[in-house]
Design a protein around this motif. Structure first.
Motif, short mmCIF file in Angstrom:
data_model
loop_
_atom_site.label_atom_id
_atom_site.label_comp_id
_atom_site.label_asym_id
_atom_site.label_seq_id
_atom_site.Cartn_x
_atom_site.Cartn_y
_atom_site.Cartn_z
N VAL A 76 -8.58 5.34 39.88
CA VAL A 76 -9.16 5.11 38.56
C VAL A 76 -8.35 5.93 37.55
CG1 VAL A 76 -10.90 6.94 38.77
CG2 VAL A 76 -11.28 5.06 37.21
N TYR A 77 -8.13 5.35 36.37
CA TYR A 77 -7.38 6.05 35.33
C TYR A 77 -8.24 6.24 34.09
CZ TYR A 77 -4.44 6.92 31.35
OH TYR A 77 -3.92 7.47 30.22
N HIS A 78 -8.18 7.42 33.53
CA HIS A 78 -8.74 7.74 32.21
C HIS A 78 -7.80 8.75 31.62
CE1 HIS A 78 -11.38 9.37 29.12
NE2 HIS A 78 -12.13 8.28 29.28
N ARG A 79 -7.60 8.70 30.32
CA ARG A 79 -6.63 9.63 29.71
C ARG A 79 -7.06 11.09 29.85
NH1 ARG A 79 -8.02 7.19 24.01
NH2 ARG A 79 -10.02 8.20 23.70
N ASP A 80 -8.35 11.33 30.08
CA ASP A 80 -8.86 12.68 30.35
C ASP A 80 -9.00 12.81 31.88
OD1 ASP A 80 -10.53 14.89 30.92
OD2 ASP A 80 -11.67 14.63 29.08
N ILE A 81 -8.13 13.61 32.47
CA ILE A 81 -8.09 13.72 33.93
C ILE A 81 -9.43 14.17 34.52
CG2 ILE A 81 -7.14 16.07 33.94
CD1 ILE A 81 -6.27 13.31 36.47
N ASN A 82 -10.15 15.02 33.82
CA ASN A 82 -11.44 15.49 34.33
C ASN A 82 -12.47 14.36 34.37
OD1 ASN A 82 -10.63 18.18 34.81
ND2 ASN A 82 -10.81 18.61 32.63
N LYS A 83 -12.45 13.49 33.36
CA LYS A 83 -13.35 12.34 33.38
C LYS A 83 -12.96 11.38 34.50
CE LYS A 83 -14.78 12.43 28.59
NZ LYS A 83 -14.86 11.72 27.31
N ALA A 84 -11.67 11.19 34.69
CA ALA A 84 -11.20 10.31 35.77
C ALA A 84 -11.66 10.85 37.12
CB ALA A 84 -9.68 10.18 35.74
N LYS A 85 -11.53 12.15 37.32
CA LYS A 85 -11.95 12.76 38.59
C LYS A 85 -13.45 12.61 38.80
CE LYS A 85 -8.24 16.14 39.03
NZ LYS A 85 -7.88 17.55 39.08
N ALA A 86 -14.24 12.80 37.74
CA ALA A 86 -15.70 12.68 37.84
C ALA A 86 -16.11 11.25 38.19
CB ALA A 86 -16.36 13.13 36.55
N ILE A 87 -15.47 10.28 37.55
CA ILE A 87 -15.79 8.88 37.82
C ILE A 87 -15.37 8.51 39.24
CG2 ILE A 87 -15.17 6.51 37.19
CD1 ILE A 87 -14.98 7.66 34.24
N ALA A 88 -14.19 8.95 39.65
CA ALA A 88 -13.73 8.68 41.01
C ALA A 88 -14.69 9.27 42.04
CB ALA A 88 -12.32 9.24 41.20
N GLU A 89 -15.11 10.49 41.80
CA GLU A 89 -16.03 11.13 42.73
C GLU A 89 -17.38 10.40 42.78
OE1 GLU A 89 -18.31 15.39 43.09
OE2 GLU A 89 -16.18 15.42 42.53
N ALA A 90 -17.88 9.99 41.62
CA ALA A 90 -19.17 9.31 41.56
C ALA A 90 -19.16 7.97 42.28
CB ALA A 90 -19.58 9.11 40.10
N HIS A 91 -17.98 7.35 42.38
CA HIS A 91 -17.88 6.02 42.98
C HIS A 91 -17.13 6.02 44.32
CE1 HIS A 91 -19.59 3.87 39.56
NE2 HIS A 91 -18.92 4.73 38.80
N ASN A 92 -16.88 7.20 44.87
CA ASN A 92 -16.16 7.30 46.15
C ASN A 92 -14.78 6.67 46.10
OD1 ASN A 92 -17.56 8.86 47.92
ND2 ASN A 92 -18.60 7.16 48.92
N ILE A 93 -14.05 6.96 45.04
CA ILE A 93 -12.69 6.44 44.87
C ILE A 93 -11.74 7.60 45.15
CG2 ILE A 93 -11.06 5.41 43.24
CD1 ILE A 93 -13.56 4.30 41.74
N PRO A 94 -10.76 7.41 46.05
CA PRO A 94 -9.93 8.54 46.49
C PRO A 94 -8.99 9.13 45.44
CG PRO A 94 -9.22 6.51 47.55
CD PRO A 94 -10.46 6.20 46.79
N HIS A 95 -8.52 8.35 44.46
CA HIS A 95 -7.54 8.88 43.50
C HIS A 95 -7.99 8.60 42.08
CE1 HIS A 95 -4.79 9.52 46.79
NE2 HIS A 95 -5.02 8.28 47.17
#
Length: 50
Positions: free
Chosen positions: A31-50
């Motif tokens: 998942v990509y978001h220009r804010d890396i912390n938001k991208a990490k939070a979304i990835a974690e919430a949806h079980n996405i590895p990167h």
């Protein structure tokens, strides 16, 4: 299996991620978001590895 990366997290998070995760031939791998912390939070919430 087709690996999918989601760019954008508004509509992508609400519609694309659940849709691709529900399909048996696709796997959301990033998942990509220009804010890396938001991208990490979304990835974690949806079980996405990167």
């Amino acid at each position: 299996m087709i690996g999918i990366a989601i760019a954008g997290t508004g509509f992508g998070q609400k519609v694309h991620i659940p849709g691709f995760q529900a399909h048996p031939q696709t796997e959301v791998v990033a998942v990509y978001h220009r804010d890396i912390n938001k991208a990490k939070a979304i990835a974690e919430a949806h079980n996405i590895p990167h």
